[in-house]
Design a protein around this motif. Structure first.
Motif, mmCIF file in Angstrom:
data_model
loop_
_atom_site.group_PDB
_atom_site.id
_atom_site.type_symbol
_atom_site.label_atom_id
_atom_site.label_comp_id
_atom_site.label_asym_id
_atom_site.label_seq_id
_atom_site.Cartn_x
_atom_site.Cartn_y
_atom_site.Cartn_z
ATOM 1 N N UNK A 46 -5.700 27.853 4.657
ATOM 2 C CA UNK A 46 -5.579 28.544 5.944
ATOM 3 C C UNK A 46 -6.927 28.634 6.646
ATOM 4 N N UNK A 47 -7.979 28.909 5.898
ATOM 5 C CA UNK A 47 -9.316 28.990 6.486
ATOM 6 C C UNK A 47 -9.744 27.633 7.026
ATOM 7 N N UNK A 48 -9.460 26.574 6.281
ATOM 8 C CA UNK A 48 -9.791 25.223 6.744
ATOM 9 C C UNK A 48 -9.063 24.868 8.021
ATOM 10 N N UNK A 49 -7.788 25.244 8.106
ATOM 11 C CA UNK A 49 -7.003 24.982 9.317
ATOM 12 C C UNK A 49 -7.559 25.760 10.510
ATOM 13 N N UNK A 50 -7.941 26.997 10.281
ATOM 14 C CA UNK A 50 -8.500 27.829 11.350
ATOM 15 C C UNK A 50 -9.818 27.250 11.845
ATOM 16 N N UNK A 51 -10.683 26.844 10.930
ATOM 17 C CA UNK A 51 -11.953 26.235 11.298
ATOM 18 C C UNK A 51 -11.712 24.920 12.019
ATOM 19 N N UNK A 56 -12.038 21.361 16.800
ATOM 20 C CA UNK A 56 -11.355 20.567 17.827
ATOM 21 C C UNK A 56 -11.696 21.085 19.223
ATOM 22 N N UNK A 57 -11.725 22.407 19.376
ATOM 23 C CA UNK A 57 -12.086 22.997 20.669
ATOM 24 C C UNK A 57 -13.515 22.624 21.052
ATOM 25 N N UNK A 58 -14.427 22.641 20.086
ATOM 26 C CA UNK A 58 -15.821 22.275 20.350
ATOM 27 C C UNK A 58 -15.938 20.801 20.746
ATOM 28 N N UNK A 59 -15.175 19.941 20.087
ATOM 29 C CA UNK A 59 -15.198 18.511 20.425
ATOM 30 C C UNK A 59 -14.703 18.305 21.855
ATOM 31 N N UNK A 60 -13.629 19.001 22.221
ATOM 32 C CA UNK A 60 -13.118 18.904 23.600
ATOM 33 C C UNK A 60 -14.156 19.377 24.610
ATOM 34 N N UNK A 80 -21.774 23.414 18.078
ATOM 35 C CA UNK A 80 -21.098 24.692 17.847
ATOM 36 C C UNK A 80 -22.100 25.807 17.552
ATOM 37 N N UNK A 81 -23.238 25.433 16.972
ATOM 38 C CA UNK A 81 -24.207 26.445 16.575
ATOM 39 C C UNK A 81 -23.747 27.246 15.368
ATOM 40 N N UNK A 82 -22.864 26.651 14.592
ATOM 41 C CA UNK A 82 -22.324 27.324 13.400
ATOM 42 C C UNK A 82 -22.331 26.336 12.246
#
Length: 102
Positions: A46-51, A56-60, A80-82
């Motif tokens: 679940x954590x992997x899916x959330x990350x 994906x949002x950062x790539x967009x 992302x800075x993360x």
């Protein structure tokens, strides 16, 4: 968060070691250990899916800002800075597609 993960891991290891010494599979400690391992695996997925959604949002966003996709997952991480575990993902810089490795 890291301390919680470490504590959970230590607890899980203790239970696993205790369960390994038990010969019967019906041992209550073994059952609890099996449940904890299953819960840990489900939470990791679940954590992997959330990350993955955040990546994906950062790539967009990168693509919109720069007109191209990032060259590597490491570049996505810098954008992302993360900190992310780049070894968990497969990234195609030509299409911007990213997925969890199985």
């Amino acid at each position: 968060m890291e301390q919680t993960k470490i504590l959970f891991f230590v607890l899980l290891m203790c239970i696993t070691l205790m369960a390994a010494g038990c010969e019967e599979k019906s041992n209550p400690v073994s059952k609890v250990g099996d449940r904890l391992i299953g819960a840990y695996e489900r939470s990791s997925t679940a954590a992997g899916q959330s990350t993955l959604k955040g990546i994906k949002d950062a790539i967009r966003a990168y693509h919109i800002s720069n007109g191209e996709y990032p060259d590597s997952i490491e570049e996505v991480q810098r954008y992302m800075g993360a900190r992310i575990d780049t070894g968990l993902y497969q990234y195609d810089p030509d299409t911007g597609e990213i997925s969890l490795l199985e």
